[in-house]
Design an enzyme around this catalytic site. Sequence first.
Site, mmCIF file in Angstrom:
data_model
loop_
_atom_site.group_PDB
_atom_site.id
_atom_site.type_symbol
_atom_site.label_atom_id
_atom_site.label_comp_id
_atom_site.label_asym_id
_atom_site.label_seq_id
_atom_site.Cartn_x
_atom_site.Cartn_y
_atom_site.Cartn_z
ATOM 1 N N GLY A 1 2.892 -1.159 4.173
ATOM 2 C CA GLY A 1 2.981 0.259 3.850
ATOM 3 C C GLY A 1 4.414 0.649 3.549
ATOM 4 N N GLY B 1 2.492 2.251 10.745
ATOM 5 C CA GLY B 1 3.435 3.354 10.603
ATOM 6 C C GLY B 1 4.109 3.752 11.902
ATOM 7 N N GLU C 1 -5.443 -5.003 10.327
ATOM 8 C CA GLU C 1 -4.423 -3.986 10.593
ATOM 9 C C GLU C 1 -4.713 -3.303 11.926
ATOM 10 O OE1 GLU C 1 -2.421 -2.790 6.589
ATOM 11 O OE2 GLU C 1 -3.935 -1.326 7.128
ATOM 12 N N SER D 1 3.427 -2.229 10.214
ATOM 13 C CA SER D 1 4.874 -2.307 10.412
ATOM 14 C C SER D 1 5.459 -3.677 10.073
ATOM 15 C CB SER D 1 5.260 -1.889 11.838
ATOM 16 O OG SER D 1 4.834 -0.551 12.092
ATOM 17 N N ASN E 1 0.878 -1.173 0.000
ATOM 18 C CA ASN E 1 0.000 0.000 0.000
ATOM 19 C C ASN E 1 0.913 1.220 0.000
ATOM 20 O OD1 ASN E 1 -1.787 2.064 0.438
ATOM 21 N ND2 ASN E 1 -2.384 1.426 2.513
ATOM 22 N N TRP E 2 1.037 1.818 -1.170
ATOM 23 C CA TRP E 2 1.962 2.952 -1.279
ATOM 24 C C TRP E 2 1.436 4.205 -0.593
ATOM 25 C CZ3 TRP E 2 4.010 3.102 -7.066
ATOM 26 C CH2 TRP E 2 4.922 2.039 -7.251
ATOM 27 N N LYS E 3 0.138 4.230 -0.255
ATOM 28 C CA LYS E 3 -0.465 5.429 0.347
ATOM 29 C C LYS E 3 -0.188 6.636 -0.565
ATOM 30 C CE LYS E 3 -0.135 3.122 4.751
ATOM 31 N NZ LYS E 3 0.004 3.184 6.202
ATOM 32 N N GLU F 1 -6.711 4.729 7.777
ATOM 33 C CA GLU F 1 -6.488 6.161 7.482
ATOM 34 C C GLU F 1 -7.719 6.773 6.814
ATOM 35 O OE1 GLU F 1 -2.785 5.543 5.444
ATOM 36 O OE2 GLU F 1 -1.903 4.929 7.349
ATOM 37 N N HIS G 1 -9.408 1.250 4.760
ATOM 38 C CA HIS G 1 -8.144 1.437 5.476
ATOM 39 C C HIS G 1 -8.362 2.371 6.671
ATOM 40 C CE1 HIS G 1 -4.039 2.551 6.423
ATOM 41 N NE2 HIS G 1 -3.699 1.432 5.825
#
Length: 255
Positions: free
Chosen positions: A238, A177, A171, A217, A13-15, A101, A99
């Site tokens: 990520g 992160g 997650e 992570s 997941n490159w975000k 976020e 997600h």
Amino acid sequence: MNKATRKAIIAGNWKMNMTPSEATAAVKKTAELVAGKDGCEIVLCVPFVDIAAAVEAAKGTNVKIGAQNVHFEAKGAFTGEISASMLTECGVEYVIIGHSERRQYFGETDETVNKRTKAALAAGLKVLLCLGEVKEERLAGITDEIVAMQTKLDLAGISAEDMKNVIIAYEPVWAIGTGLTATPEQADETCGVIRATIAKLYGAEVAEATTIQYGGSMNDANAAELLSKYNVDGGLIGGASLVPEKFDAIVTAAN
Ligand code: 13P
């Protein structure tokens, strides 16, 4: 079905990272490194504007391209949103939905996650459905209840047949992160709770066939142990997915 026969999926997941030209280089480099490592499905979920470049760079390789969200309506006055058919026409095969976020910063709820999932499945996309507890919920000892509730709400009205195209990404929000990883035992246990909830909804056969990833992570140093656990069938990665060598090491661990 059991761990040995379930499809393992390692997804990046490159975000909000990588411009289109950076995406071309990163997909090419990743594809070069993971070539022939077919013991798992390999996916990179890129920003919308990188999709064309990423799909082109991934052509003829074992890397599949995914998006990071999708709207639930087919078309219309939804400024800034992207529909499922827009994604499929661009060559996207997977989409991340729900997600943390998106839930945390953009007001996504289990209801919108459920609607987006249905729209994506109807368009033929495979869904990486994210859920997990926040730190306060883990400390309060209600992780199992939270993930069971999210699983039920997010999958409401989705058929057993459609579950073939649903991957759950567990997650824990406190591990995203932060450099804090769930221990392999915690990851296995909570992925097991999600699997048991799927069994209640759809029966044991569907539950045993469903791929459940861990994310938070995960990196080249901890992946092998996490992925060795019975209920952990892959990873949603990520930060480490932005570095082709690190992502490749995780793919190698999954193989
Ligand atoms: P990190 O691997 O950077 O913790 O991110 C995990 C994640 O949110 C993947 O969707």
